[in-house]
Scaffold this active site. Structure first.
Site, PDB file in Angstrom:
ATOM      1  N   HIS A  86       0.812  -1.227   0.000  1.00 38.65           N
ATOM      2  CA  HIS A  86       0.000   0.000   0.000  1.00 38.65           C
ATOM      3  C   HIS A  86       0.846   1.279   0.000  1.00 38.65           C
ATOM      4  O   HIS A  86       1.871   1.371   0.652  1.00 38.65           O
ATOM      5  CB  HIS A  86      -1.052  -0.011   1.110  1.00 38.65           C
TER       6      HIS A  86
ATOM      7  N   HIS B 154       3.416   3.204  12.973  1.00 36.06           N
ATOM      8  CA  HIS B 154       2.486   4.344  13.021  1.00 36.06           C
ATOM      9  C   HIS B 154       3.026   5.513  13.850  1.00 36.06           C
ATOM     10  O   HIS B 154       2.258   6.326  14.340  1.00 36.06           O
ATOM     11  CB  HIS B 154       1.087   3.935  13.494  1.00 36.06           C
TER      12      HIS B 154
ATOM     13  N   ASP C 176       3.835  -5.984   3.707  1.00 34.60           N
ATOM     14  CA  ASP C 176       3.507  -4.911   4.647  1.00 34.60           C
ATOM     15  C   ASP C 176       4.395  -5.036   5.875  1.00 34.60           C
ATOM     16  O   ASP C 176       5.097  -6.033   6.025  1.00 34.60           O
ATOM     17  CB  ASP C 176       2.022  -4.989   5.036  1.00 34.60           C
TER      18      ASP C 176
ATOM     19  N   GLU D 259      -5.291   1.507   2.381  1.00 35.79           N
ATOM     20  CA  GLU D 259      -5.178   0.321   3.231  1.00 35.79           C
ATOM     21  C   GLU D 259      -5.485   0.664   4.675  1.00 35.79           C
ATOM     22  O   GLU D 259      -6.123  -0.092   5.399  1.00 35.79           O
ATOM     23  CB  GLU D 259      -3.758  -0.264   3.111  1.00 35.79           C
ATOM     24  N   GLU D 260      -5.008   1.836   5.085  1.00 35.55           N
ATOM     25  CA  GLU D 260      -5.054   2.206   6.506  1.00 35.55           C
ATOM     26  C   GLU D 260      -6.461   2.496   7.028  1.00 35.55           C
ATOM     27  O   GLU D 260      -6.659   2.649   8.220  1.00 35.55           O
ATOM     28  CB  GLU D 260      -4.146   3.427   6.755  1.00 35.55           C
TER      29      GLU D 260
ATOM     30  N   ASP E 132       5.672   2.122   6.828  1.00 35.27           N
ATOM     31  CA  ASP E 132       4.368   1.466   6.627  1.00 35.27           C
ATOM     32  C   ASP E 132       3.630   2.262   5.567  1.00 35.27           C
ATOM     33  O   ASP E 132       3.060   3.300   5.884  1.00 35.27           O
ATOM     34  CB  ASP E 132       3.618   1.441   7.959  1.00 35.27           C
TER      35      ASP E 132
HETATM   36 CO    CO Z   1      -0.371   0.780   8.867  1.00 37.45          CO
HETATM   37 ZN    ZN Z   2       0.657  -1.127   6.456  1.00 33.84          ZN
END
Ligand code: CO
Ligand code: ZN
Length: 328
Positions: A62, A304, A218, A195-196, A165
């Site tokens: 992603h 994150h 990922d 995706e998130e 990420d």
């Molecule tokens: Co993420």
């Molecule tokens: Zn991710």
């Protein structure tokens, strides 16, 4: 791969606004694929043709990066924001954010606010504006911002930065396309969006592509920091072969194929059992009549946060494993 990663990690591309990242990736993969298209959601779908009797394998990494959206600008000129994707306030305080037009601001919270809860309403962006009118000349309600770009090399081939990420997954996908050469299998490498916020891009792309097998790339959590998350995955111990997370239980045949490919390629790997979270593979698996799916995960510390840490060695193992798996 480090240079590719740096370019990707420092590119602006919040969830729902990934076009800038897609443009960069287009330029990087053009020499190595036969076809490219962008679908209506913004997924970048690239195709490397195979031969008769081969399988159609979909890869997904992603492009989106967690961020913030402006909900309101108050009379004093401070922008109120809401998170887009899983943002923790404690990771955000006094961090710099940037908007697409280059405007910067500092995330701060009202006095007495508890940084540990997830309530974003007391968080604001200080743009330096004197009042609402001045702020509105810089940004508008509905504009998106992300943590300001970071990319730092640490020792032991670890790198820290924004948006590992999942730009680290994108980088592995790009590098794999570069090294793959001719294969019997048709490889559809998708750089997905959103995706998130619930695997939205992969849901649409998987239906369109209709693959025989799905593989997501990922990041995953690491349990190797002081009092870190309770997961037996370590940065630098190899690419992780996912067994399950909250979005899917990986197909045992895909897991086996990944582990055998790792052995053949001499790639270091570790098994990953993640008791939370999800990846694009969760969406691919449930597409159409069901698609055997699995995930190669990049062990990542501080997921994150504005400085997510991964090992370039693990990424290299990921490329080796994937190239071997796809050519078989
Ligand atoms: Co993420
Ligand atoms: Zn991710």
């Amino acid at each position: 791969m480090k240079d590719t990663l740096k370019i990707l990690c420092t590119a602006y591309g919040p969830t729902g606004n990934e076009y800038n990242v897609a443009e960069i990736i287009k330029g990087m993969v053009a020499p190595y694929v036969d076809e490219m298209k962008m679908d209506a959601m913004g997924n970048l779908i690239t195709v490397k043709k195979g031969q008769e009797g081969g399988k159609k394998i979909m890869l997904a990494a992603h492009m989106d990066h967690i961020g913030f959206v402006v909900t309101d600008i108050d009379d004093k000129g401070f922008a109120r924001v809401h998170n887009v994707g899983g943002i923790r306030k404690a990771n955000s305080l006094y961090r710099r954010v940037v908007f697409e037009n280059g405007v910067s601001g500092i995330l701060a919270a009202e006095n007495g606010d508890d940084a540990n809860d997830r309530d974003m309403t007391k968080l604001f962006v200080d743009l330096g504006a004197a009042n609402k009118e001045e702020a509105e000349k810089m940004i508008r309600r509905g504009d998106f911002a992300v943590y300001a770009p970071e990319f730092t090399e640490l020792s032991n081939n670890l790198v820290a930065g924004t948006a590992m990420d999942d730009r680290a997954g994108c980088a592995i996908q790009i590098e794999t396309l570069k090294r793959l050469g001719e294969t019997k299998n048709e490889i559809v490498a998708v750089f997905t969006v959103q995706e998130e916020v619930g695997l939205r891009g992969a849901t649409a792309a998987a239906f369109d592509v209709a693959p025989d097998m799905g593989i997501a790339l990922d990041v995953t959590l690491c349990g190797d920091t002081p009092k870190g998350p309770k997961i037996a995955v370590k940065a630098g111990e190899g690419i992780a072969v996912k067994i399950l997370d909250n979005s899917l239980i990986c197909h045992p045949g895909v897991v086996k194929a990944m582990e055998e490919a790792a052995e053949r390629a001499g790639a270091k790997y570790q098994r990953e059992v993640l008791t939370a979270g999800g990846t694009d593979a969760g969406a691919i698996q449930r597409s159409r009549g069901g698609i055997p799916s699995g995930v190669l995960s990049i062990p990542c510390r501080y997921v994150h946060s504005p400085n997510e840490v991964v090992s370039l060695n693990d990424m290299e193992d990921g490329v080796k494993l994937l190239v071997e798996l796809l050519k078989a």
